[in-house]
Design a protein around this motif. Structure first.
Motif, short mmCIF file in Angstrom:
data_model
loop_
_atom_site.label_atom_id
_atom_site.label_comp_id
_atom_site.label_asym_id
_atom_site.label_seq_id
_atom_site.Cartn_x
_atom_site.Cartn_y
_atom_site.Cartn_z
N MET A 1 3.48 10.85 6.85
CA MET A 1 3.40 10.48 5.45
C MET A 1 2.13 9.69 5.19
N THR A 2 1.43 10.01 4.12
CA THR A 2 0.24 9.26 3.73
C THR A 2 0.03 9.41 2.23
N VAL A 3 -0.80 8.53 1.66
CA VAL A 3 -1.13 8.57 0.24
C VAL A 3 -2.37 9.45 0.09
N VAL A 4 -2.29 10.50 -0.72
CA VAL A 4 -3.34 11.51 -0.76
C VAL A 4 -4.21 11.44 -2.01
N HIS B 1 -1.92 1.13 1.06
CA HIS B 1 -1.06 1.83 0.11
C HIS B 1 -0.03 2.70 0.83
N ALA B 2 -0.40 3.23 1.99
CA ALA B 2 0.58 3.93 2.81
C ALA B 2 1.60 2.93 3.37
N GLN B 3 1.12 1.76 3.74
CA GLN B 3 2.02 0.73 4.26
C GLN B 3 3.03 0.30 3.22
N GLN B 4 2.57 0.05 1.99
CA GLN B 4 3.47 -0.47 0.97
C GLN B 4 4.57 0.53 0.62
N ILE B 5 4.24 1.82 0.60
CA ILE B 5 5.22 2.81 0.17
C ILE B 5 6.23 3.11 1.27
#
Length: 679
Positions: free
Chosen positions: A546-549, A486-490
């Motif tokens: 940046m990461t999805v939290v 999900h971090a990769q996709q964003i």
């Protein structure tokens, strides 16, 4: 797979001790029939693996080795090159016809999302390398696995083809030694394949314990099963079993085969030491059938009804799996049922009989009538062309269509831009939606090259998980994106701003391993990878990470902050690194892309935002200086409705990942939320 290489009467004045291995063995034809019936029935009704394939592998080497050993010291030795051509001439034609049939069915009845994997597997099956392709997919987090491939069963034929090539080389070398040194064929073959058995078996046990999914398709982990067949040829003359003992051994082997699939998880535990079970059972049956024995299983296996199935065993193996998978695809179900299963089995038997009669039998007859070495070359060439031409033409026409669509994409596929400029919503009715189904596997954001400079690392945990944009080394600012898919996709939404401002972007991505440090990963190595990745970021100190939290789950409780992500944020701040904390996108209980492709109106696939997202962003709890909260929900779920298509672009590639194309159109919305100090 090819189950024998000539199980027919053999002439010669073999002594009585050798009678069991040179004579025609109708009971072994029956054993092949039993094995294929186990494979088919377990696939169709139980969704399990029976161990029948392991029997085939052993018997294949048994017949191949028997033919060599019998002629090694005689006046007409085997010519390895000619023999190899003959082997593949028997194998490839029926396989090629099956491949073409599968291509036709996939084109007519399968969703376009399956086309590209089927193309790849067709080439791999044609070149006997399908097992390695499936081994790579088995450990690939990003491989789409919603439905098994109609060509998945070609893995065992690929293993067999590779083993045949190796065996013919090894047996050819054994023949040279036997003829030049005057040694016993049994002794030379036993020594060589005893060594192969030992090395492969040890490797198989270790490989299965450490990476079972890969080991299942690994040729090296399967060679000992072939070696067992070769050793059985050498051992048969020395087995001195009484009538009663042979009967007991034979029936025990038969019973063992019948119950194997019910007792063991073959698919999840093979091919390590557990695979000794079917191999030893088959060896027991073969050994028990030597000589006259009215009380053993040989008479049952040699009966006409049982051998009738053995006659079409190769063809039945080829056709049953594509029929089974097609049934599931067309009916959109995974449960077969009794009636459906009977229909699949009957159709498989009919097609197998037709394939044997129309292809396999004429090829064998041609071999008997014309011994010219050009015959197998012509057969192999024709079989390859029959497959290569249609799959190549299909790929080429699809590629041309993809390029045509790409050329018009900017005008006809604005994506999220229509939410910012309604004037862009005027899209021609015939404009194709992007991404095209055949390109769905390319919808992962990739950064182009392995990490270099300060980001280069020798840490074993990070191998293959660190990449960067081309200009990162000379960029004035760098943002590291770290976490799971999900971090990769964003990242696609970040790249437009990075390109405009000259920032470098670094990926530290491992599927299933988020920065929720207390969250169980999908990989047992997540913990080590997380620590190594965080350590690298702390050492290099990019301008931001940046990461999805948060995490949302369809049908679960409200969206939550990932467990332990607060500790990750604390570590970044302690290192003086700003954090871009991205809110997760909604997830669904179904394949959103498949839904919008099949639906008469994509709005039928829409889901309320509240089905997986909280009313307010849970990441608000992380707000503090140096932490920027990024929330793209309004441009993913406009008007609180999560739709599958926006601006003629599919928002999702599956049930939870955004498409790369749509994520990139989110660039302006992300840029507005980035902290001013990055500019």
């Amino acid at each position: 797979m090819r189950l024998t290489l000539g199980s027919r009467p053999l002439s010669g004045n073999a002594d009585r001790a050798d009678e069991g291995r040179w004579a025609y063995r109708p009971d072994i034809d029956g054993l092949r029939a039993l094995a294929i019936l186990l494979v088919v029935s377990y696939h169709v009704w139980f969704g399990r693996v029976s161990g029948g394939v392991d029997v085939f592998l052993m018997l294949s080497a048994f017949f191949l080795t028997r033919g060599f050993v019998r002629r090694m010291a005689g006046p007409t030795p085997v010519r390895p090159a000619t023999h190899m051509l003959g082997v593949f001439r028997r194998l490839l034609p029926a396989a090629a016809v099956t491949l073409v049939g599968v291509l036709v069915v996939v084109w007519a009845a399968y969703p376009e999302t399956t086309w590209r994997p089927v193309w790849e597997q067709t080439w791999a099956s044609l070149t006997y390398s399908q097992n390695w392709l499936l081994a790579a997919d088995a450990v690939d987090y990003y491989a789409r696995t919603e439905m098994p491939s109609p060509l998945q069963h070609f893995w065992s034929m690929s293993v067999q083809g590779q083993a045949f090539a190796l065996w013919i080389v090894l047996l050819g070398l054994c023949q040279v030694v036997v003829r030049r040194r005057g040694l016993s064929p049994d002794r030379v073959v036993g020594t060589v394949f005893g060594a192969v058995f030992a090395l492969s078996f040890v490797y198989s046990v270790i490989r299965t314990a450490t990476a079972q999914q890969v080991a299942y398709f690994d040729t090296g982990a399967r060679l000992w099963e072939f070696a067992a067949g070769s050793l059985l040829v050498v051992a048969l003359p020395h087995l001195r079993l009484g009538v009663a003992l042979r009967a007991v051994v034979g029936w025990a082997g038969l019973a063992g085969l019948l119950v194997l699939g019910m007792v063991l998880d073959v698919r999840g535990g093979f091919p390590g030491f557990l695979a000794l079970w079917p191999v030893l059972c088959a060896a027991a049956i073969v050994a028990s059938g030597t000589g006259e024995n009215r009380f053993g299983p040989a008479r049952l296996l040699a009966s006409r009804p049982v051998r009738a199935f053995g006659r079409d065993a190769y063809a039945l193996y080829l056709v049953h799996w594509p029929i089974l998978v097609t049934f599931m695809v067309v009916n959109d179900r995974t449960e077969i049922g009794l009636v459906g299963g009977l229909g699949i089995v009957v159709l498989s038997l009919m097609l197998a009989r037709a394939l044997t009669w129309a292809v396999d039998r004429p090829v064998r007859a041609w071999r008997r009538n014309d011994a010219s070495p050009l015959v197998p070359v012509a057969v192999l060439t024709a079989a390859a062309v029959v497959v290569a031409v249609p799959v190549g033409a299909w790929q080429t026409t699809t590629w041309l269509h993809e390029r045509e669509v790409e050329a018009r994409a900017q005008v006809m596929n604005p994506g999220a831009a229509v939410l910012r400029d309604p004037a862009l919503a005027e899209i021609p009715a015939d404009a194709p939606m992007l991404p095209l189904a055949t390109l769905l596997d390319a919808e992962w954001t990739q950064l182009g090259r392995e990490c270099t400079g300060d980001w280069a690392t020798d840490a074993e945990e990070l191998i293959g998980t660190c990449s960067e944009t081309a200009h990162t080394a000379r960029a004035r600012r760098t943002i590291a994106v770290i976490g799971d898919s999900h971090a990769q996709q964003i990242t696609a939404a970040l790249l437009p701003a990075a390109e405009t401002n000259g920032w470098g972007v670094v990926h530290l991505i491992k599927g299933g391993c988020s920065m929720g440090l207390d969250e169980p990963g999908m990989d047992e190595r997540c913990e080590g990878w997380r620590e190594a990745a965080i350590g690298l970021v702390e050492r290099v100190k990019p301008d931001a990470v940046m990461t999805v939290v948060t995490r949302s789950d369809a049908g679960e409780d409200d969206e939550k902050v990932r467990p332990g992500v607060d500790r990750f944020v604390d570590r970044m701040q302690a290192a003086g690194i700003d954090v871009l904390a991205v809110r997760d996108n909604p997830r669904f209980a179904f394949d959103m892309f498949g839904c919008v492709v099949d639906a008469a109106d994509p709005i039928d696939c829409a889901v309320p935002r509240s089905a997986s997202l909280a009313d307010s962003n849970p990441a608000d709890a992380l707000a503090r200086p140096g932490v920027s909260l990024l929330d793209l929900t309004p441009w993913i779920c406009p008007d609180d409705l999560c739709v599958g298509v926006i601006g003629n672009v599919a928002v999702y590639r599956d049930d939870n990942h955004l498409t790369r194309i749509y994520a990139r159109t989110l660039g302006p919305s992300m840029a507005e939320q980035l902290p001013a100090q990055l500019g």
